[in-house]
Design a protein around this motif. Structure first.
Motif, PDB file in Angstrom:
ATOM      1  N   PHE A 126       0.864  -1.190   0.000  1.00 52.70           N
ATOM      2  CA  PHE A 126       0.000   0.000   0.000  1.00 52.70           C
ATOM      3  C   PHE A 126       0.900   1.240   0.000  1.00 52.70           C
ATOM      4  N   GLY A 161       2.030   4.187   4.046  1.00 49.43           N
ATOM      5  CA  GLY A 161       1.251   5.157   3.271  1.00 49.43           C
ATOM      6  C   GLY A 161       0.378   5.967   4.216  1.00 49.43           C
ATOM      7  N   VAL A 163      -2.465   8.616   4.509  1.00 46.96           N
ATOM      8  CA  VAL A 163      -3.533   9.361   3.854  1.00 46.96           C
ATOM      9  C   VAL A 163      -4.525   9.906   4.887  1.00 46.96           C
ATOM     10  N   THR A 170     -13.123   8.780   5.334  1.00 51.41           N
ATOM     11  CA  THR A 170     -13.848   8.556   4.094  1.00 51.41           C
ATOM     12  C   THR A 170     -13.559   9.688   3.109  1.00 51.41           C
ATOM     13  N   PHE A 202      -4.025   6.223  12.192  1.00 53.22           N
ATOM     14  CA  PHE A 202      -4.296   4.826  11.812  1.00 53.22           C
ATOM     15  C   PHE A 202      -3.307   4.326  10.761  1.00 53.22           C
ATOM     16  N   ILE A 203      -2.075   4.769  10.814  1.00 51.29           N
ATOM     17  CA  ILE A 203      -1.154   4.401   9.751  1.00 51.29           C
ATOM     18  C   ILE A 203      -0.557   3.012   9.992  1.00 51.29           C
TER      19      ILE A 203
END
Ligand SMILES: Cc1cc2nc3c(=O)[nH]c(=O)nc-3n(C[C@H](O)[C@H](O)[C@H](O)COP(=O)(O)OP(=O)(O)OC[C@H]3O[C@@H](n4cnc5c(N)ncnc54)[C@H](O)[C@@H]3O)c2cc1C
Lengths: 500, 378
Positions: A126, A161, A163, A170, A202-203
Motif C-alpha cells: 500500500f 502510506g 492518507v 472517508t 491509523f497508519i
C-alpha cells in the motif's frame, strides 16, 4: 427490440460485456508465465505460514493483548529475510519483479493463517503504491532501492502510506468528498521544499516503517485541487510518532499516529505537487482522483484477498473442529447440518477469491501497472539479467524524460472508462469479499460454540481480525458508493453521487 | 422494557442503570484488560451488596425471589454498559437455577448464606456448554458414602475466582450425566490460567482437571440433562436480555457518534446510506426489546409454551445482536475498531453471548424437536 443491432452494439449495452467479464479479454493477453509465478509465490507463502505464521500467530496476538505497545520487530525481520518486501518491486527499481498478479493470492495465503501478519507484509505494498501513483521515477527508484538494501543488510526498510487524518477518513478516499473535507495537513511552500504541519492517523506499519509516503494539501480550503504527495524518513526533523492504537484485532500490525511539526521536506522528496500536476492532461482535482484510484485499484482487491484469507482460515478452523468433535454422541463431521454449513463456508471463501481474481484480470489490463502484463515487456524483463538493469536503470529513472514518459503513458493516456472499470471492480472485491470474510468468521465462532470463543482455537481471532477489513481502504459503504459511481451510474447518466 | 414493567421493576432498572453508570462505564477498558490487569473485584463486591447475584433466589436463601423479568431488567441495564458483569450474574444465576430445578434449594441457601463475599457466594459453572451435546463431563465414582470426581471440565466460568463450582460428571455405570457441587479449594483440583477469550474478559473461565475430588450430588443421578434443559428454558430469556442490552449500548454510541462526526461536509448521520444502517440497528434493538419482554413475562406467568418463547428469544436476539454490533463498529469507522470506544468490546461480547448454553445450531435443532414433540409453539 434487438433486431438489426450488430453483435458489438449488443455487447456494448449495459451491462457491457467488457465491464462484467474482464477475464474474458485478459486470459488471452496474459503471459503464460504468470500462472507458474502464482504457483511458486503461493507455495512460498504456504511454507512461510507453516514455519513462521502458524506457530507464532497466537503468541503474538496474546503478547499484544498483554502489552499493546509491543512492536514485532523480529517478525518484520523474518518477513524481510524471506524476501516478501522486495518480491513485487519491479526489476527496473531493483526488486525481484514478481508479477503483480501473484501478490494478491499470497496475501490470501498469509491471511488464511493470520490477517495481522498478512497486513504486516501486504501493507508494504500500500505504501509502495502511494509512492508509485505519482509516477516520479527518480524518488521511486531511490526508495525502492532502500528497501532492497534493507533486505540485503537484514535491517528492514519498510514503507508506510499516510492518507487518513483525524477529521478526514472517508473524505480522503474520494475527491467529491475531499473538497468539503476538514483536512488539516498543510504543506507550505518554502525555499527548497515544503514545511509540513498536521497529523495522520491509523497508519499501518507506521512505527516499523522507515519511509513514509504522505499526502498533504497546499491549500486547506481547496483540498481536492491542492493535494500533493511527498516522502519523508522517520528520522527527519519534525516527524514524530504519536500513539500506537489499541486495536481489537490484527494486533500484529501496528497502527500509528504520525505528527508533522514544521517538518521540512526538500523538493527532491516531493513525489508530485501542484506545479507538476498542472502540466498533466487532467485537472488537479481529476488528477487527485486518478492518483487515489491508482492506489486503491491495487490495494482494494488486496483487502478483498484478505477477506478471502480470513474466510478460508475460519473455514479451516471450523472443519478441524468438526473432525475432532462429537456432538450428541456423533462425530460432527457426519451431521448433515454441519456438512451444509461447511459447504456454505467453503463457497464463501471461494466467492471472495473469485472477486479478487477477476480484479487481478482487470488491473492487469487497466491498472497503473498494466504494462508489466504486456507480453513483450514481460518476457523482455524476464530475460534481462538484474545486473544489467541495476547498472542502467538508476540513471534512467533519474532522468526527467523518463518520468515525463511514464506520466504521459500512464496518467495522461489512461482512458476514463478503463480507470472507471478498474476502480469499480476494486471496490466490488473490497466490500463483497470482506463481507464474506467476516461472515465466515461469524459462522465459525458460532459453529464451534465454547471452542469458538477461546483464543487457543483461533476462530475468535479470525473474527476480531476480519472486522477491520470492512473499514480500511475505504469503508464498505464508501466502496459501495464507488461501485455505483463507476459501474452503475454510467447506465443512469442522470445519477449524481454524493449529492443527495 | 422500561415502559411496560411494574413500578417496582422500574426502580430496579433505575438502580441497575445507576450502578452501571457509576461502577462500569468509566473503567470499562481497564476492566476488560483482565487477565493482564487486576479483576474488578471491588465492583463484584458491590454487585453482591446490591443483590445482583440473588435476584431470583428464594428469600430463605437471602434472595429477592424476583421473577425472571427482574433478572432480565438488571441484565439489560448492566450489559448496556459492560456485559462482563452481566455474564457473571448470568452464570451464577444459571448455576442457581440448575440447582433449583434439581430441588436443591437448600444447597444454594447454604452457599449464599456463608458470607457476603463473591468468592463464597457465587457458583462457577460451564455456562457455554450443554454437557448433553459436547461431552465435557468429568467421571464420578462412588466413594466413602459420596462421590469422587476425576477427569476434565473445560471452560468453567468464574472457576478461578470463587470457592464452589457446579460441574457435570457421569456416574460410572449410569446413563446420562449428573451435577455435582465441588469445593474448588479441595485437593486434586488443577485449574488452568484464565482462558483468554473473545469477549467479556472480566468474566473469566478456567479449564479444570480433577483427580478424586469429593463432589456433592445435586438432585438425582443421571438427571443432569433434565435439570439443565429446564434451567435453560427459564434463563434463555435472560441471555436474550443480555444481548439486547449490548445491542442498545452499541446503538446509543453509534447514534451519538454519528451526530458529531462530519464527513463530506455534513454530519454522517445525514448521509442516508449510514442512516439506513443505524435504522437497522434501532429496529433490531426494538424487536429484541419486545422479544425479551414477551419471553420474560410469559415465563413468569407460566403461559402456555413459555419455554419455547424463551428459547426463541435467546436464539433470535442473540443473532441480531451479533449483526447490530458489527454495524455498531462500522458506524464509527476506524475509531470503532479501537479500545477508546465501547463498540469493539460490544461486538466481542455480543458474539460470545450468542454461544451461552451451547452451540446455537444444536439449540435450534432441539427447538425443532420440541415443536415436533407437540410442545405448543404459538
Ligand atoms: C487499523 C487501521 C489501519 C489503517 N491503516 C491506514 C493506513 O495505513 N493509511 C491510511 O492512510 N489510512 C489507514 N486507515 C484509515 C482508514 O482508511 C479509515 O479508517 C477509513 O477510510 C474510514 O475513515 P474513518 O475511520 O475516518 O471513518 P469515517 O470516514 O468517519 O466514517 C464513519 C462512518 O461514516 C460512514 N460514512 C462516511 N461518509 C459517508 C457517506 N458519504 N455516505 C455514507 N456513509 C458515510 C462510514 O462508512 C463509516 O461507517 C486505517 C484504519 C484502521 C482502523
Amino acid at each position: 427490440m434487438f433486431e438489426g443491432m450488430t453483435s458489438s452494439t449488443l455487447l456494448e449495452k449495459h451491462p457491457r460485456l467488457e465491464d462484467v467479464m474482464c477475464s474474458l479479454d485478459s486470459v488471452g493477453k496474459m503471459p503464460r508465465g504468470v500462472s507458474a509465478e502464482i504457483r511458486q509465490a503461493v507455495a512460498l507463502a504456504r511454507r512461510f505460514n507453516e514455519t513462521v505464521a502458524r506457530p507464532y500467530a497466537l503468541e503474538l496476538d496474546r503478547e499484544m493483548h498483554e502489552d499493546p505497545a509491543f512492536i514485532p520487530w523480529d517478525l518484520v525481520k523474518e518477513i524481510n529475510r524471506w524476501g516478501f518486501y522486495t518480491a513485487w518491486i519491479p526489476k527496473i527499481f531493483g526488486g525481484k519483479g514478481w508479477n503483480l498478479g501473484s501478490l494478491i493470492p499470497v496475501v490470501e495465503e498469509f491471511c488464511s493463517e493470520c490477517a495481522g501478519i498478512g497486513n504486516l507484509m501486504g501493507v508494504e505494498y500500500f505504501g509502495m503504491s502511494v509512492l508509485f501513483a505519482g509516477w516520479n521515477t527518480r524518488i521511486t527508484d531511490k526508495i525502492c532501492r532502500d528497501v532492497v538494501e534493507g533486505e540485503r543488510s537484514g535491517e528492514p526498510c519498510l514503507i508506510a502510506g499516510l492518507v487518513t487524518e483525524p477529521g478526514a477518513g472517508t473524505d480522503a478516499e474520494e475527491t467529491e468528498l475531499l473538497h468539503k473535507a476538514q483536512v488539516r495537513c498543510l504543506a507550505r511552500k518554502v525555499d527548497g521544499g515544503y514545511v509540513v504541519n498536521g497529523t495522520k492517523v491509523f497508519i499501518s506499519n507506521g512505527h516499523v516503517s522507515t519511509w513514509h509516503i504522505s499526502t498533504a494539501f497546499e491549500d486547506l480550503s481547496r483540498p481536492a485541487e491542492s493535494m500533493m504527495c511527498f516522502a519523508v524518513r522517520r528520522d527527519a526533523k519534525g516527524f514524530n510518532f504519536g500513539r500506537m492504537e489499541k486495536k481489537m484485532g490484527q494486533k500484529g500490525c501496528p497502527a500509528s499516529e504520525i505528527i508533522f511539526e514544521d517538518c521540512f521536506v526538500p523538493d527532491e522528496d516531493v513525489i508530485i505537487n501542484g506545479e507538476q500536476i498542472r502540466k498533466l492532461r487532467h485537472s488537479p482535482k481529476e488528477t487527485a482522483q486518478q492518483v487515489i484510484d491508482f492506489v486503491v485499484t491495487l490495494t482494494r482487491p488486496g483487502v478483498g484477498a484478505m477477506g478471502a484469507g480470513v474466510a478460508r482460515g475460519a473455514f479451516q478452523e471450523a472443519l478441524a473442529f468438526a473432525r475432532e468433535t462429537e456432538v450428541g454422541g456423533k462425530p460432527l463431521i457426519n451431521q448433515e447440518w454441519a456438512q451444509c454449513l461447511l459447504a456454505e463456508m467453503y463457497a464463501n471463501a471461494a466467492l471472495a477469491r473469485l472477486t479478487y481474481m477477476e480484479c487481478n484480470h482487470v488491473t492487469g489490463l487497466y491498472g497503473m501497472a498494466w504494462m508489466l502484463n504486456w507480453k513483450p515487456l514481460y518476457y523482455y524483463m524476464k530475460a534481462m539479467p538484474p545486473s544489467v538493469l541495476d547498472r542502467v536503470m538508476p540513471f534512467a529513472n533519474r532522468l526527467q524524460a523518463t518520468q515525463q514518459a511514464f506520466r504521459k503513458l500512464i496518467m495522461d493516456w489512461q482512458k476514463d472508462e478503463d480507470a472507471r472499470r478498474a476502480s469499480g471492480w476494486a471496490s466490488l472485491s473490497k466490500f463483497a469479499a470482506t463481507d464474506l470474510g467476516i461472515k465466515n468468521c461469524h459462522l465459525a465462532v458460532e459453529f464451534m460454540g465454547e471452542a469458538g470463543i477461546r483464543h487457543d482455537h483461533r476462530a475468535e481471532k479470525f473474527l476480531r481480525d476480519s472486522k477491520l477489513l470492512q473499514i480500511y481502504e475505504g469503508t464498505n459503504q464508501l466502496n459501495r458508493l464507488n461501485l455505483f459511481k463507476c459501474l452503475v451510474a454510467p447506465a443512469a447518466p442522470e445519477a449524481q453521487v454524493f449529492e443527495e | 422494557m422500561r415502559t411496560t414493567i411494574s413500578e417496582e421493576l422500574k426502580m430496579l432498572a433505575g438502580m441497575a442503570r445507576d450502578f452501571a453508570a457509576k461502577e462500569l462505564v468509566d473503567e470499562r477498558e481497564e476492566h476488560d484488560r483482565f487477565p493482564f490487569a487486576p479483576l474488578f473485584e471491588d465492583v463484584l463486591g458491590k454487585a453482591v451488596e446490591v443483590g445482583f447475584f440473588a435476584v431470583m433466589l428464594p428469600e430463605e436463601a437471602g434472595g429477592s425471589a424476583e421473577p425472571v423479568t427482574a433478572l432480565c431488567v438488571v441484565l439489560d441495564e448492566v450489559c448496556q454498559a459492560d456485559a462482563s458483569l452481566g455474564a457473571t450474574i448470568f452464570t451464577n444465576a444459571l448455576a442457581q437455577e440448575v440447582i433449583g430445578q434439581a430441588g436443591g434449594t437448600d444447597k444454594v441457601v447454604m452457599i449464599a448464606c456463608e458470607d457476603g463475599s463473591f468468592r463464597q457466594g457465587l457458583i462457577a459453572f460451564p455456562s457455554y456448554n450443554d454437557p448433553g451435546e459436547v461431552d465435557h463431563c468429568a467421571r464420578a465414582a462412588r466413594a466413602r458414602g459420596g462421590y469422587e470426581l476425576s477427569g476434565g471440565v473445560e471452560y468453567v466460568v468464574l472457576g478461578g475466582l470463587v470457592k464452589r463450582a457446579l460441574l457435570p460428571a457421569k456416574v460410572e455405570g449410569t446413563e446420562g450425566y449428573s451435577w455435582f457441587l465441588v469445593d474448588l479449594d479441595a485437593d486434586g483440583i488443577d485449574a488452568s490460567e484464565p482462558v483468554l477469550s473473545l469477549g467479556m474478559h472480566a468474566c473469566p473461565a478456567v479449564d479444570l482437571s480433577l483427580s478424586a475430588v469429593p463432589g456433592a450430588l445435586v438432585g438425582e443421578e443421571g438427571r443432569g440433562g433434565e435439570y439443565f434443559e429446564a434451567a435453560v428454558d427459564r434463563l434463555s430469556a435472560a441471555a436474550a436480555a443480555m444481548a439486547a442490552g449490548v445491542m442498545k449500548g452499541s446503538f446509543a454510541e453509534a447514534l451519538e457518534y454519528s451526530r458529531q462526526r462530519e464527513q463530506g461536509g455534513r454530519l454522517i448521520v445525514d448521509w442516508s446510506g449510514l442512516r439506513v444502517m443505524l435504522a437497522d440497528m434501532a429496529l433490531k434493538a426494538k424487536v429484541a426489546d419486545m422479544l425479551v419482554e414477551k419471553a420474560a413475562f410469559a415465563a413468569d406467568r407460566g403461559e402456555l409454551g413459555w419455554q419455547l418463547a424463551s428459547r426463541a428469544a435467546a436464539l433470535m436476539v442473540g443473532e441480531m445482536a451479533t449483526v447490530a454490533t458489527t454495524d455498531g463498529i462500522q458506524a464509527l469507522g476506524g475509531y470503532g475498531y479501537m479500545k477508546d470506544y465501547g463498540q469493539e468490546k460490544r461486538f466481542r461480547d455480543a458474539k460470545q453471548i450468542q454461544s451461552l448454553m451451547g452451540i446455537t445450531h444444536m439449540r435450534r435443532l432441539q427447538f425443532m424437536q420440541r415443536v415436533m414433540d407437540g410442545e405448543a409453539a404459538w
